[in-house]
Design an enzyme around this catalytic site. Structure first.
Site, short mmCIF file in Angstrom:
data_model
loop_
_atom_site.label_atom_id
_atom_site.label_comp_id
_atom_site.label_asym_id
_atom_site.label_seq_id
_atom_site.Cartn_x
_atom_site.Cartn_y
_atom_site.Cartn_z
N ASP C 17 0.86 -1.18 0.00
CA ASP C 17 0.00 0.00 0.00
C ASP C 17 0.90 1.24 0.00
O ASP C 17 2.11 1.11 -0.12
CB ASP C 17 -0.97 -0.01 1.18
N GLN C 18 0.31 2.41 0.10
CA GLN C 18 1.11 3.63 -0.06
C GLN C 18 2.06 3.89 1.11
O GLN C 18 2.84 4.84 1.05
CB GLN C 18 0.21 4.83 -0.33
#
Lengths: 158, 158, 158, 158
Positions: C17-18
């Site tokens: 994910d980010q």
């Protein structure tokens, strides 16, 4: 036949949907897994490419679904370089189970600088390798009469 | 302009990847969410279609990625019927954020019997509705000069 | 040490994910992959269990996250049987990267009939095997001093 | 009753698995969606928290699954703050469909600096707000009789 990388793995339960088959979005994730292997085997692991300050942004993808994969299957995904242009490139994919073809597809990518997110040329350090693997002597884009999977519907028995 | 359905929702954190943008596989899931809404608004909710004994199996999908979506964005996905043939049909999609076009795509489907998983004709009870929505008087497949997104690379600033 | 099964695989890009690490929901999918291997190595592949007319519904899961996994890592997940009761059982998990412990967890399951979705006893054909693997002579639930929320099984009607 | 945020949304087809119900890993993603809404309604949108240079790393999660969600369902997820300590905090969740309780759970988090990934105190700018929402006058950890595995925070270096 062009140089290709292959990955083999088991289908996960979470990859199925209520149709009892692998949900179609997962094939993009499987393509990515084979693309990662391709870069690694080419001696240019993708984490290193990102560390160099580049992303290989995806601009287009197509998938042709023929037969479904199921939980418990062992599937193989082959990945190769379709063509390499100065700022973009295309990978092709084949997903198989034993000798059955399940899905084919391609992903087209554009090089961008990690910080600015602006398009750029392929990193210098990758050129020779990628051209050689693509069996090209110079950069070139997609051929005019390029693929686009046949329009005739195929028989499906998922 | 053809009749279309739209969904609007927030981008989820889990949909991002380490590039800091929405992972490209999620767009297929978003397309599906809009396709579900389309069927519901047409008065033929997809759960009812499955309960009737049919699946709308996916045979091909294409996505053209232009701009990236980010966590926290509110995005809209529009879905419409491109064409309806006797055994297959195609939906088109546009993903937007405010007035920016992020992604377009299509999915092509084949009708199959739920039990046998064999291709079949569109369920009788859906024909009139789907033909009307597609603005067709009879079944017809994809046009010869059909789309396939332009080959010229677009500028990307994800 | 109890009998355990292990799987080893590469972290996928789509699993990040980010934050630049693997999104925490993926560990449940990894646990499942190891649980599948466990059943296969016990001679009772999970697809066969479903084919017999049973589901092993999940009623509780807990994950303790210690260190993050990253794209490009090779991780291992070990799975074992914590305990086996007449209608429920618990698996334990350890996710490691080389000699580093990344995540631990458990999943608790209830047997249900596939058709009715009602709780039932463990299928007769699995009892001897699962008891032996769990190093138990008779069925027993979680120990009292076990670090868990509650020992009473809830009715499930999925 | 403590201040809570709620989100409501439709179950996606891709969220189902071959059991015909929502795969259990998705509840963590739904919890996250509600947690995002919680921060937004508290006037501290999570994207802003990350922009300030902090991550709210997850250290533990537990889910209790009671009833299954299905494709086509509209579900609601409520999220509230269980407690706020100086370096950690816990959110609680309830997933419902109409008046039926489907799943409950909690997630425990640790504050870390975005760059160093080292544990730190809650950002000064959030303290007053989060304490007030948690109905606490000072920081405090989980209660002793709380149904949890251990109260000692582990070092995290994601």
């Amino acid at each position: 036949m062009k140089q290709r990388a292959e990955v083999e793995f088991e289908v996960r339960y979470a990859e199925t949907d209520q149709m009892g088959i692998v949900h179609h979005a997962n094939y993009l994730i499987w393509f990515e897994l084979a693309r990662t292997r391709f870069c690694t085997e080419a001696g240019k692991p993708y984490p290193q490419i990102e560390a160099l300050g580049y992303f290989m942004i995806i601009t287009q993808a197509q998938q042709d679904y023929r037969l479904a994969a199921h939980y418990g299957d062992t599937v193989r995904v082959a990945c190769w370089l379709d063509w390499v242009a100065s700022r973009s490139l295309q990978f092709g994919y084949r997903v198989t189970r034993d000798d059955q073809l399940l899905t084919t597809g391609y992903t087209r990518h554009l090089w961008v600088h990690r910080e600015s997110r602006r398009p750029c040329s392929m990193p210098e350090s990758l050129r020779a390798t990628f051209l050689e693997i693509a069996e090209q002597t110079t950069f070139k884009g997609p051929e005019k009469n390029r693929p686009e999977s046949d329009s005739k519907e195929k028989m499906l028995c998922p």
